[in-house]
Design an enzyme around this catalytic site. Sequence first.
Site, short mmCIF file in Angstrom:
data_model
loop_
_atom_site.label_atom_id
_atom_site.label_comp_id
_atom_site.label_asym_id
_atom_site.label_seq_id
_atom_site.Cartn_x
_atom_site.Cartn_y
_atom_site.Cartn_z
N HIS A 1 0.83 -1.20 0.00
CA HIS A 1 0.00 0.00 0.00
C HIS A 1 0.87 1.26 0.00
O HIS A 1 0.57 2.23 -0.70
CB HIS A 1 -0.91 0.01 1.23
N HIS B 1 1.43 -3.69 8.97
CA HIS B 1 2.87 -3.64 8.70
C HIS B 1 3.60 -3.07 9.90
O HIS B 1 3.03 -2.33 10.71
CB HIS B 1 3.17 -2.77 7.47
#
Length: 386
Positions: A277, A329
């Site tokens: 992303h 993440h």
Amino acid sequence: MYHITDGTTISEDTTFNHDERNLREQRTAPHYHDTNRITTGPRVVHSDGVSSVHSGGSDSGSSSSNTSDTFSEQQPIVVIVDHSTRNKLAMDDTKKVLLKVGFDFLILCCVGFPILIFFLVGDPFKRGFFCDDESLMHPFHDSTVTNWMLYIIGIALPVIVIIITELFRARTKKSTETLSLKVWNTDIPFWVVQAYKSIGMFGFGAAVSQLLTDVGKYTIGRLRPHFIDVCRPRMPDGTTCTDAINQGRYITDFVCTSEKSSARMLKEMRLSFPSGHSSFSMYTLIFCAIFLQARMNWRGSKLLKHFFQFLLILLAWYTCLSRISDYKHHWSDVLAGGVLGATVALVVSNFCTDLFSAARKRTMTASTLPQTRYELSPNHTHGNGN
């Protein structure tokens, strides 16, 4: 005294307009009173290369070759192109455009096909873990910026911005560039060609950025922060991470027992580094901001362009931060993905596109102009003094 065709008497001091001066020059020319003058029609040049001269009559029965050559240079040339030749010329652009578009599409497929292979059958590196690693114990959360939102922000938004910018640029600025491009007997506006180039390079850079990201993901195989919650690992001896025997041990042999996790989630839990992303949003939105810097030329407000650029960077920044707050993440994954995407955007926009080609030409031209009075002097020498 002189007389012209309308009967007006003029003298040497009379002011002549353009037509009267031409008439006087023609009458005073050496060949004007030539008795052997031949009046000839226009020369017709056919598309097959055969030329012919249509005669409109002669003043005398004979003429010299010199006189004939003199007047043949002043004959208008009419080029006749038959229907088949006209269609051939029109199809030349169509064939050229189709070949170019097809070749560009082939290159994009070469870069994008490995991405599809990674998604369908890619197997990430099997990395072990420590049961007492607190960075892997975060709960699973749905993404704040979902995939469809990412595609709208990262693909649809830049494409719309590029098209609108090129369209308004073509309407507000009279470009000196000419384009004789015809596809299937349809004229292609110059702004469409420019938009195609920008969108094509934008798509190529996006594919390159995503491929680099996937290579890192499947090579490193770093576990996501929600690994323990998604996997619920169980060791071959039947123990779990709650058992004291597994504390401090590096475990590589385990199976996931979580019933709420799908096969896709179990694969994605090993694809933490770098953040996809982050790299995708940083590339697409930074490229769009650079595009506005190079192509947006509206002078109504100097801050409007920079305001749009700020919004684009803000969207990319928010997307990166959401990956950390959603426990998708680690912060280092987001940092690596953001740097990767921004680097690809800078390289593609500066070295692969022609966004700044006009500015570079102006800079090179300005650097060659004399800057001081000494350089303006005729005694000044350039280079090595020769």
